[in-house]
Design an enzyme around this catalytic site. Structure first.
Site, PDB file in Angstrom:
ATOM      1  N   GLY A 186      29.669 -24.097  36.463  1.00 58.03           N
ATOM      2  CA  GLY A 186      29.374 -22.782  35.899  1.00 58.03           C
ATOM      3  C   GLY A 186      28.167 -22.814  34.986  1.00 58.03           C
ATOM      4  O   GLY A 186      28.146 -22.186  33.934  1.00 58.03           O
ATOM      5  N   SER A 233      25.066 -21.722  35.498  1.00 56.67           N
ATOM      6  CA  SER A 233      23.986 -20.769  35.767  1.00 56.67           C
ATOM      7  C   SER A 233      23.787 -19.762  34.652  1.00 56.67           C
ATOM      8  O   SER A 233      22.800 -19.012  34.650  1.00 56.67           O
ATOM      9  CB  SER A 233      24.251 -20.027  37.081  1.00 56.67           C
ATOM     10  OG  SER A 233      25.476 -19.313  37.021  1.00 56.67           O
ATOM     11  N   SER A 234      24.703 -19.706  33.676  1.00 53.45           N
ATOM     12  CA  SER A 234      24.556 -18.763  32.559  1.00 53.45           C
ATOM     13  C   SER A 234      25.523 -19.165  31.450  1.00 53.45           C
ATOM     14  O   SER A 234      26.285 -20.129  31.585  1.00 53.45           O
ATOM     15  CB  SER A 234      24.849 -17.322  33.020  1.00 53.45           C
ATOM     16  OG  SER A 234      26.207 -17.202  33.430  1.00 53.45           O
ATOM     17  N   GLY A 235      25.503 -18.407  30.359  1.00 56.24           N
ATOM     18  CA  GLY A 235      26.498 -18.554  29.302  1.00 56.24           C
ATOM     19  C   GLY A 235      26.587 -19.934  28.699  1.00 56.24           C
ATOM     20  O   GLY A 235      25.588 -20.629  28.504  1.00 56.24           O
ATOM     21  N   ASP A 243      30.767 -23.497  45.239  1.00 56.44           N
ATOM     22  CA  ASP A 243      31.762 -22.478  44.945  1.00 56.44           C
ATOM     23  C   ASP A 243      33.034 -23.244  44.621  1.00 56.44           C
ATOM     24  O   ASP A 243      33.608 -23.905  45.503  1.00 56.44           O
ATOM     25  CB  ASP A 243      31.959 -21.564  46.159  1.00 56.44           C
ATOM     26  CG  ASP A 243      32.976 -20.454  45.911  1.00 56.44           C
ATOM     27  OD1 ASP A 243      33.801 -20.593  44.983  1.00 56.44           O
ATOM     28  OD2 ASP A 243      32.953 -19.452  46.652  1.00 56.44           O
ATOM     29  N   SER A 248      38.333 -22.991  27.610  1.00 52.36           N
ATOM     30  CA  SER A 248      39.475 -22.083  27.568  1.00 52.36           C
ATOM     31  C   SER A 248      39.043 -20.828  26.806  1.00 52.36           C
ATOM     32  O   SER A 248      37.904 -20.394  26.925  1.00 52.36           O
ATOM     33  CB  SER A 248      40.672 -22.772  26.921  1.00 52.36           C
ATOM     34  OG  SER A 248      41.800 -21.931  26.948  1.00 52.36           O
ATOM     35  N   TYR A 255      42.873 -11.583  33.032  1.00 48.20           N
ATOM     36  CA  TYR A 255      42.003 -12.618  32.465  1.00 48.20           C
ATOM     37  C   TYR A 255      42.796 -13.505  31.511  1.00 48.20           C
ATOM     38  O   TYR A 255      42.715 -14.747  31.573  1.00 48.20           O
ATOM     39  CB  TYR A 255      40.824 -11.986  31.734  1.00 48.20           C
ATOM     40  CG  TYR A 255      39.964 -12.995  31.016  1.00 48.20           C
ATOM     41  CD1 TYR A 255      39.140 -13.851  31.729  1.00 48.20           C
ATOM     42  CD2 TYR A 255      40.001 -13.117  29.621  1.00 48.20           C
ATOM     43  CE1 TYR A 255      38.368 -14.803  31.087  1.00 48.20           C
ATOM     44  CE2 TYR A 255      39.227 -14.061  28.965  1.00 48.20           C
ATOM     45  CZ  TYR A 255      38.419 -14.898  29.703  1.00 48.20           C
ATOM     46  OH  TYR A 255      37.662 -15.843  29.051  1.00 48.20           O
ATOM     47  N   ALA A 285      45.937 -14.066  31.539  1.00 49.56           N
ATOM     48  CA  ALA A 285      46.886 -14.872  32.314  1.00 49.56           C
ATOM     49  C   ALA A 285      46.231 -16.151  32.838  1.00 49.56           C
ATOM     50  O   ALA A 285      46.853 -17.222  32.849  1.00 49.56           O
ATOM     51  CB  ALA A 285      47.447 -14.053  33.474  1.00 49.56           C
ATOM     52  N   LYS A 315      43.795 -17.755  31.432  1.00 46.46           N
ATOM     53  CA  LYS A 315      43.559 -18.664  30.305  1.00 46.46           C
ATOM     54  C   LYS A 315      44.864 -19.237  29.757  1.00 46.46           C
ATOM     55  O   LYS A 315      44.890 -20.380  29.275  1.00 46.46           O
ATOM     56  CB  LYS A 315      42.767 -17.936  29.212  1.00 46.46           C
ATOM     57  CG  LYS A 315      41.341 -17.606  29.643  1.00 46.46           C
ATOM     58  CD  LYS A 315      40.587 -18.833  30.130  1.00 46.46           C
ATOM     59  CE  LYS A 315      39.161 -18.549  30.536  1.00 46.46           C
ATOM     60  NZ  LYS A 315      38.448 -19.752  31.010  1.00 46.46           N
ATOM     61  N   THR A 337      27.354 -13.514  25.133  1.00 47.13           N
ATOM     62  CA  THR A 337      26.716 -14.167  26.277  1.00 47.13           C
ATOM     63  C   THR A 337      26.660 -13.168  27.422  1.00 47.13           C
ATOM     64  O   THR A 337      27.170 -12.053  27.322  1.00 47.13           O
ATOM     65  CB  THR A 337      27.508 -15.402  26.748  1.00 47.13           C
ATOM     66  OG1 THR A 337      28.741 -14.969  27.339  1.00 47.13           O
ATOM     67  CG2 THR A 337      27.807 -16.349  25.605  1.00 47.13           C
TER      68      THR A 337
END
Length: 277
Positions: free
Chosen positions: A9, A11-13, A54, A132, A146, A148, A150, A181
């Site tokens: 993950g 590609s951002s944030g 993916d 998390s 969402y 759920a 986490k 973000t």
């Protein structure tokens, strides 16, 4: 000695921020992956090794893991970071969106973890850092699915930490609250589902306004990024890091308040922030 670090993950944030800091400030070998691989070009120009993946496709995850190991011999640490948020009423979020939420946030994380564990067990060393959220402890209207995912990640991470104790493998969970973000923008612009004219519409619009205001007021990525870097590279780490004051407050409130009072407090906070953006 440089470590081989894999970030999903990226590609951002948080993923991109952590990768960029590691590339600029350390000598570690940084391997990054994301579904939208073209967005990794900025990291490649800084020296990262990029792999399209993916995380919901088990064969792709295995291929990336194998490619990294073939190229560098090992994976010393992994940041299990791929994820996104879907928001809306429990009744109204489409089934395909719910399934995708769990496939990425939960099953994608599990697939990544399961792939790195055999080599880590064999070498008797390794570190798994999982992104998390404060939502692992709480939930509210509009964010049930969402939260759920986490809650699931927290349960999986806790069990995993106990299972690998004594094998030389460390498991760290990082639990930020709301941070400014691209995650928030995507969640509110593309993945917020409020059905016009439904019984939930007014409430969901209130929640969306609250979330937009909260993301606007939220701290930047820097503190969470730095803690993630620490979790990946420091010699000694904690099992859990909570990186924002909001995450600490929510965790405390969910534990000490009776359910009826907790529901009332959440509603009041949403109403007040919407009235005073």
């Amino acid at each position: 000695m440089p470590k081989v670090i894999w970030i999903t993950g990226a590609s951002s944030g948080f993923g991109m921020a952590v990768a960029m800091k590691l590339l600029k400030e350390t000598e570690h070998i940084i391997c990054v992956s994301a579904r939208r691989a073209h967005l990794l070009d900025i990291l490649v120009r800084q020296g990262a090794h990029a792999f399209p993946v993916d995380v919901t496709k088990s064969d792709q995850v295995a291929e990336v893991r194998s490619s990294i190991q073939d190229a560098f011999g090992t994976i010393d640490a992994v940041l299990v970071n791929a994820g996104f948020g879907v928001y809306g009423a429990i009744e109204e979020v489409p089934e395909n969106a719910v399934r995708r939420q769990f496939e990425v946030n939960v099953f994608g994380a599990v697939e990544t973890i399961r792939n790195v564990l055999p080599a880590m067990r064999q070498q008797g060393a390794g570190r798994i850092v999982v992104t998390s959220s404060s939502a692992a402890h709480v939930s509210s209207a509009g964010m049930g699915y969402y939260a759920a995912t986490k809650h699931s990640i927290r349960a999986i991470g806790t069990a995993l930490r106990q299972e690998v104790q004594g094998l030389g493998i460390e498991v760290v969970m990082v639990e930020p609250g709301i941070v400014k973000t691209a995650f928030g923008q995507v969640a509110m612009d593309e993945n917020y589902m409020a059905v016009e004219g439904s019984d939930y519409h007014g409430q969901m619009e209130q929640v969306k306004a609250f979330m937009l205001s909260a993301f606007d007021r939220a701290p930047g990525v820097e503190r969470t990024r730095d803690i993630m870097v620490k979790a990946l590279t420091d010699q000694r780490v904690k099992p859990v890091y909570r990186t924002t004051s909001g995450s600490l407050a929510l965790n405390f409130a969910s534990k000490v308040l009776p359910p009826v009072l907790y529901d009332s407090v959440v509603k009041q906070v949403i109403r007040r922030m919407r009235q005073h953006p």
